[in-house]
Structure formats: structure tokens, C-alpha cells
Design a protein around this motif. Structure first.
Motif, PDB file in Angstrom:
ATOM      1  N   PRO A   1     -38.119 -10.689  18.084  1.00 39.80           N
ATOM      2  CA  PRO A   1     -39.423  -9.799  17.955  1.00 39.80           C
ATOM      3  C   PRO A   1     -39.183  -8.742  17.192  1.00 39.80           C
ATOM      4  O   PRO A   1     -37.950  -8.239  16.971  1.00 39.80           O
ATOM      5  N   ASP A   2     -40.335  -8.018  16.739  1.00 41.58           N
ATOM      6  CA  ASP A   2     -39.954  -7.069  15.440  1.00 41.58           C
ATOM      7  C   ASP A   2     -39.142  -7.592  14.452  1.00 41.58           C
ATOM      8  O   ASP A   2     -37.883  -6.942  14.461  1.00 41.58           O
ATOM      9  N   PRO A   3     -39.533  -8.324  13.697  1.00 42.49           N
ATOM     10  CA  PRO A   3     -38.665  -8.649  12.630  1.00 42.49           C
ATOM     11  C   PRO A   3     -37.918  -7.899  11.823  1.00 42.49           C
ATOM     12  O   PRO A   3     -38.338  -6.720  11.590  1.00 42.49           O
ATOM     13  N   THR A   4     -36.690  -8.106  11.757  1.00 40.39           N
ATOM     14  CA  THR A   4     -35.660  -7.185  10.943  1.00 40.39           C
ATOM     15  C   THR A   4     -35.250  -7.929   9.620  1.00 40.39           C
ATOM     16  O   THR A   4     -35.539  -8.843   9.269  1.00 40.39           O
ATOM     17  N   THR A   5     -34.982  -6.855   8.857  1.00 38.80           N
ATOM     18  CA  THR A   5     -34.341  -7.115   7.527  1.00 38.80           C
ATOM     19  C   THR A   5     -33.294  -8.196   7.527  1.00 38.80           C
ATOM     20  O   THR A   5     -33.079  -8.985   6.593  1.00 38.80           O
ATOM     21  N   ASP A   6     -32.346  -8.073   8.475  1.00 39.72           N
ATOM     22  CA  ASP A   6     -30.955  -8.992   8.619  1.00 39.72           C
ATOM     23  C   ASP A   6     -31.628 -10.470   8.763  1.00 39.72           C
ATOM     24  O   ASP A   6     -31.314 -11.323   8.125  1.00 39.72           O
ATOM     25  N   VAL A   7     -32.733 -10.573   9.539  1.00 39.77           N
ATOM     26  CA  VAL A   7     -33.308 -12.028   9.793  1.00 39.77           C
ATOM     27  C   VAL A   7     -34.095 -12.590   8.636  1.00 39.77           C
ATOM     28  O   VAL A   7     -33.757 -13.626   8.133  1.00 39.77           O
ATOM     29  N   ILE A   8     -34.566 -11.612   7.812  1.00 37.44           N
ATOM     30  CA  ILE A   8     -35.644 -11.984   6.650  1.00 37.44           C
ATOM     31  C   ILE A   8     -34.454 -12.398   5.714  1.00 37.44           C
ATOM     32  O   ILE A   8     -34.530 -13.255   4.955  1.00 37.44           O
ATOM     33  N   ASN A   9     -33.553 -11.627   5.336  1.00 35.41           N
ATOM     34  CA  ASN A   9     -32.457 -11.903   4.323  1.00 35.41           C
ATOM     35  C   ASN A   9     -31.906 -13.414   4.559  1.00 35.41           C
ATOM     36  O   ASN A   9     -31.724 -14.309   3.824  1.00 35.41           O
ATOM     37  N   ALA A  10     -31.471 -14.007   5.979  1.00 41.67           N
ATOM     38  CA  ALA A  10     -31.200 -14.777   6.171  1.00 41.67           C
ATOM     39  C   ALA A  10     -32.087 -16.262   6.278  1.00 41.67           C
ATOM     40  O   ALA A  10     -31.697 -17.113   5.470  1.00 41.67           O
ATOM     41  N   GLY A  11     -33.392 -15.890   6.453  1.00 35.58           N
ATOM     42  CA  GLY A  11     -34.283 -16.833   6.195  1.00 35.58           C
ATOM     43  C   GLY A  11     -34.635 -17.113   4.660  1.00 35.58           C
ATOM     44  O   GLY A  11     -34.731 -18.324   4.415  1.00 35.58           O
ATOM     45  N   ALA A  12     -34.586 -15.936   3.867  1.00 37.10           N
ATOM     46  CA  ALA A  12     -34.995 -16.192   2.422  1.00 37.10           C
ATOM     47  C   ALA A  12     -33.692 -17.086   1.938  1.00 37.10           C
ATOM     48  O   ALA A  12     -34.034 -17.687   1.039  1.00 37.10           O
ATOM     49  N   ALA A  13     -32.276 -16.685   2.120  1.00 36.07           N
ATOM     50  CA  ALA A  13     -31.130 -17.592   1.741  1.00 36.07           C
ATOM     51  C   ALA A  13     -31.341 -18.854   1.924  1.00 36.07           C
ATOM     52  O   ALA A  13     -31.101 -19.764   1.187  1.00 36.07           O
ATOM     53  N   LEU A  14     -31.897 -19.149   3.177  1.00 34.55           N
ATOM     54  CA  LEU A  14     -32.174 -20.740   3.591  1.00 34.55           C
ATOM     55  C   LEU A  14     -33.134 -21.531   2.655  1.00 34.55           C
ATOM     56  O   LEU A  14     -33.178 -22.595   2.307  1.00 34.55           O
ATOM     57  N   LEU A  15     -34.059 -20.445   2.316  1.00 36.59           N
ATOM     58  CA  LEU A  15     -35.299 -20.930   1.559  1.00 36.59           C
ATOM     59  C   LEU A  15     -34.610 -21.175   0.232  1.00 36.59           C
ATOM     60  O   LEU A  15     -34.814 -22.347  -0.410  1.00 36.59           O
ATOM     61  N   ALA A  16     -33.748 -20.388  -0.221  1.00 42.48           N
ATOM     62  CA  ALA A  16     -33.112 -20.592  -1.588  1.00 42.48           C
ATOM     63  C   ALA A  16     -32.375 -21.781  -1.727  1.00 42.48           C
ATOM     64  O   ALA A  16     -32.385 -22.468  -2.871  1.00 42.48           O
ATOM     65  N   ARG A  17     -31.480 -22.242  -0.923  1.00 40.44           N
ATOM     66  CA  ARG A  17     -30.892 -23.279  -0.982  1.00 40.44           C
ATOM     67  C   ARG A  17     -31.414 -24.688  -0.379  1.00 40.44           C
ATOM     68  O   ARG A  17     -30.788 -25.764  -0.425  1.00 40.44           O
ATOM     69  N   GLY A  18     -32.611 -24.451   0.281  1.00 39.15           N
ATOM     70  CA  GLY A  18     -33.167 -25.694   0.968  1.00 39.15           C
ATOM     71  C   GLY A  18     -34.225 -26.502   0.059  1.00 39.15           C
ATOM     72  O   GLY A  18     -34.611 -27.483   0.583  1.00 39.15           O
ATOM     73  N   GLY A  19     -34.636 -26.010  -1.094  1.00 43.39           N
ATOM     74  CA  GLY A  19     -35.634 -26.694  -1.715  1.00 43.39           C
ATOM     75  C   GLY A  19     -36.828 -26.787  -1.045  1.00 43.39           C
ATOM     76  O   GLY A  19     -37.615 -27.856  -1.499  1.00 43.39           O
ATOM     77  N   TYR A  20     -37.249 -26.072  -0.406  1.00 51.29           N
ATOM     78  CA  TYR A  20     -38.578 -25.997   0.333  1.00 51.29           C
ATOM     79  C   TYR A  20     -39.824 -25.588  -0.644  1.00 51.29           C
ATOM     80  O   TYR A  20     -39.490 -24.604  -1.589  1.00 51.29           O
ATOM     81  N   ASP A  21     -40.833 -26.155  -0.254  1.00 52.39           N
ATOM     82  CA  ASP A  21     -41.966 -25.651  -1.288  1.00 52.39           C
ATOM     83  C   ASP A  21     -43.065 -24.978  -0.485  1.00 52.39           C
ATOM     84  O   ASP A  21     -44.195 -24.868  -0.990  1.00 52.39           O
ATOM     85  N   GLY A  22     -42.920 -24.866   0.680  1.00 51.83           N
ATOM     86  CA  GLY A  22     -43.889 -23.909   1.767  1.00 51.83           C
ATOM     87  C   GLY A  22     -43.231 -23.751   2.936  1.00 51.83           C
ATOM     88  O   GLY A  22     -42.325 -24.121   3.240  1.00 51.83           O
ATOM     89  N   MET A  23     -44.094 -23.025   3.928  1.00 53.73           N
ATOM     90  CA  MET A  23     -43.609 -22.582   5.201  1.00 53.73           C
ATOM     91  C   MET A  23     -44.787 -22.903   6.015  1.00 53.73           C
ATOM     92  O   MET A  23     -45.936 -22.503   5.709  1.00 53.73           O
ATOM     93  N   VAL A  24     -44.394 -23.085   7.223  1.00 48.51           N
ATOM     94  CA  VAL A  24     -45.207 -23.171   8.527  1.00 48.51           C
ATOM     95  C   VAL A  24     -44.753 -22.317   9.538  1.00 48.51           C
ATOM     96  O   VAL A  24     -43.632 -22.381   9.948  1.00 48.51           O
ATOM     97  N   ALA A  25     -45.468 -21.254   9.970  1.00 48.27           N
ATOM     98  CA  ALA A  25     -45.038 -20.112  10.878  1.00 48.27           C
ATOM     99  C   ALA A  25     -45.674 -20.373  11.863  1.00 48.27           C
ATOM    100  O   ALA A  25     -46.946 -20.391  12.210  1.00 48.27           O
TER     101      ALA A  25
END
Length: 386
Positions: free
Chosen positions: A69-93
């Protein structure tokens, strides 16, 4: 007046619409989506209900379920790192506003690098991110159709507003059946959040005929049904009206902006971890009362839209009826004051000037029909305390 209107290019609306996810991903050319959600959606099996059909259809999805709840920069950074190494081409929220805002912010960092504070208003977002398909499970934030995301800076406790055309999701799937299990407190808080969006969009100095139509329609769906949705969570008619109202309100404020309530609400969430919709509800009656002189006729229209005033009733009287109706709604839905919520009074008093300064810096108060200074915002915080 020329208004620039931004909405998701693809919208699937109606009970059972979540079943259209595979078709939407195919239209967008996404084959390896990352599902961004929260621990409850993962552990309850709701996330798997979306992922299993995708795998059967030949997609290769992943999952990031660490949103908060109330997303934080720590969570965003972790998620962006996962995106970078995972080869994803889109997101479903999938989830409430927090997973959707998280996915939007992850897309910004993945495309542009840097830190989230680099993109807070008024800073631009240089490059658009990968497509985000938003599937809300609450009827409130409207994030599935907006050009905004709100992220708390872990280092400073500032709740940052980030905005830009690239934050509008590529698709929104609006399925009211996903809200049937939403508990009464969450239903109330998100519902008042949506009502606040509609009212603020209508009285905003950036309002247009398009946003006016969306805002009035949203009020007319939310106000008559919010009490039923809270009292009888399984009422399909109430849930559908609330969901449609929230989406209409989202389109309204995304294109007209929010105003003073949201500007003053964000710091309460950042410093005291009050849910966003609830902090809006705490402030809405007092700020509406204070703002009336700046747009009496507009607030009177809101009163008529929610059924608090008669058509043809004098504007001054109708506007006052709106304030009374908002106070009654808070009472009926058991919205606590900041004091009743348990906020430490000394810390509250000590942060009032900081909260007012952060609210003013966000830009949202400047959209209000009556624009306050820091001292006036401090007085409104004190009035809302009780």
C-alpha cells in the motif's frame, strides 16, 4: 477552449471482462508479461486465475507480488530490476491503485533509468515505457485510466506525484465482479476517493466539457450506491455502478486534474500511513466548505448530481447541502477523524507546516477554485483533526 484528452486506447468493460486479458495482450503484441500484484492476490489464488489461462494460450508470464500500500521507491526499484533481467515486454497490473501505480512507475524506470524523484511533477518523463494493462480490483483510484502515479520516496517520506501521457495504461480491463470480495472499509474508502476525484475534476480550473460530463456521470453512479456496496458487498448492481463511477471519475480527473483535497491528503498518507481514500475522506467536507466561495455554482451542480439538492434550487443553498451530504456520508461510513484514527497529536501538530508546504509544491492546490496559502492549509488540517 481546447482540451487534450487522454484515455487508454483499449478498454474492456463489464462483468467477466477479465477473461479478455489474453486477447488484449495479443492485440498489444505482448508475449511475456509480468503480472504486478500484491501478496493477497497471489496467496488467495486470484493471480493464478489470470496466469493459468495465459500459459495455456502460449504466453510466458512472470509475477512480481511484492507491491505494498502506498508504493515506495524501494519496491519500485526492486520491480524495475526484475523487469531488466527478466526479458518482459509488458506488464499486467492486478489489484487496487497501489499495484497499478507500481507497474506504471516500474515502466518509467525501466525505460528511463535514474530515480523516481527525477520524474516527480513538474519534471517530464522522456521516454514512454512498455505497455501496462491495468485490471483494478477496487472501485476507487481510477489509476487504470489516468496519466498519474503516486510514489512515496523511502528516503524522505515525500509522497511524489508523477505525471505524463506515457503513464496512461495501454489497456484497462474494468470487471466489477473482481470487487465482490472487497470488504466494507476498503469499499468505503475507495468509493469516497472516487467521489472526491469526480468533485475535484468538476471544480478544477482545468475542467472542460468532456471532463464535466465524466465527473457528473461518476457522481450520479457513486453517491446513490456507495452505502449499498458497503452494507451488501454481493450486490451486483451496486458494485457495477461503483466500478463504472470510479472509472468515469478517473477519466475526469486524469484530464482535469485533482485539487486541494488530494494535495493535502498525500502528505497525511506519507507521514502517517493513512490509506489514500481514507485521508481524502477525512479532509473532503472541511475543504469543500472552505472552497465554496470560489465556485458556488459548480459545487451546487455537484450537490444536484449526488441527489443532495433539487434541480432549480438556489446555488448558495445547494452548495451548502453538498457539504452537509458529505458530512453525513462520512458519518454513515464511519470515517474517523485523524484524531480518532490514532495519529499522535504532537507529531501531527509538528508536521502541519511541512505537510502544507509539500501539498503546495505538488501543484494540486493550484487547481482548486480557491487557492490557499500555507497558513490556510495548516488551519484546514487543524479543523479536520476534530
Amino acid at each position: 477552449m481546447i482540451a487534450t484528452i487522454l484515455v487508454p486506447p483499449i478498454m474492456e468493460i463489464g462483468g467477466g471482462a477479465a477473461g479478455r486479458l489474453g486477447a488484449v495482450l495479443a492485440r498489444l503484441g505482448v508475449r511475456r508479461p509480468l503480472l504486478v500484484t500484491d501478496p493477497f492476490m497471489r496467496d488467495s489464488g486470484n493471480a493464478e486465475k489470470l496466469l493459468a489461462p495465459l500459459r495455456t494460450a502460449g504466453f510466458d508470464p512472470g509475477i512480481f507480488a511484492d507491491t505494498v500500500p502506498d508504493p515506495t521507491t524501494d519496491v519500485i526499484n526492486a520491480g524495475a530490476a526484475l523487469l531488466a533481467r527478466g526479458g518482459y515486454d509488458g506488464m499486467v497490473a492486478l489489484g487496487g491503485g497501489s499495484p497499478i501505480d507500481t507497474a506504471k512507475a516500474m515502466a518509467v524506470l525501466a525505460a528511463n533509468g535514474g530515480r523516481m524523484r527525477d520524474y516527480k511533477v513538474p519534471n517530464p518523463i522522456p521516454k514512454p515505457g512498455m505497455p501496462v494493462i491495468a485490471i483494478p480490483t477496487t472501485a476507487g483510484t481510477g489509476s487504470e485510466v489516468t496519466r498519474f502515479t503516486v510514489i512515496t520516496d523511502t528516503e524522505t517520506d515525500e509522497k511524489m506525484l508523477i505525471a505524463g501521457p506515457g503513464l496512461v495504461p495501454a489497456a484497462a480491463i474494468i470487471d466489477y465482479e473482481l470487487t465482490l470480495s472487497c470488504p466494507p472499509r476498503l469499499t468505503a474508502d475507495t468509493g469516497i476517493d472516487a467521489l472526491t476525484h469526480a468533485i475535484e475534476a468538476y471544480v478544477s480550473v482545468k475542467a472542460s466539457p468532456f471532463t464535466d460530463a465524466m465527473a457528473i456521470a461518476a457522481m450520479g453512479r457513486i453517491a446513490p450506491w456507495i452505502r449499498t456496496a458497503c452494507a451488501d458487498p454481493g450486490d451486483h448492481v451496486a458494485r457495477e455502478n461503483m466500478m463504472l463511477g470510479a472509472t468515469l471519475a478517473g477519466m475526469a480527473f486524469s484530464n482535469a486534474s485533482v485539487a486541494l483535497v488530494h494535495g493535502m491528503s498525500r502528505p497525511i498518507g506519507a507521514f502517517f500511513h493513512v490509506p489514500h481514500g481514507l485521508s481524502n475522506a477525512m479532509l473532503l467536507p472541511a475543504i469543500t466548505q472552505w472552497s465554496l466561495p470560489g465556485a458556488v455554482a459548480r459545487y451546487a451542480d455537484c450537490a444536484r448530481a449526488i441527489g443532495a439538492a433539487e434541480i432549480g434550487q438556489d446555488d448558495e443553498r445547494a452548495a451548502q447541502e453538498l457539504v452537509g451530504a458529505l458530512r453525513r456520508l462520512n458519518a454513515d461510513l464511519q470515517v474517523p477523524t485523524p484524531r480518532e484514527y490514532g495519529i499522535d497529536p504532537a507529531r501531527w501538530e509538528g508536521l502541519l507546516i511541512t505537510m502544507a508546504e509539500q501539498a503546495l509544491a505538488s501543484g494540486s492546490p493550484g487547481n482548486n477554485p480557491r487557492v490557499p496559502n500555507v497558513a490556510e492549509m495548516v488551519a484546514l488540517y487543524r479543523e479536520s483533526w476534530e
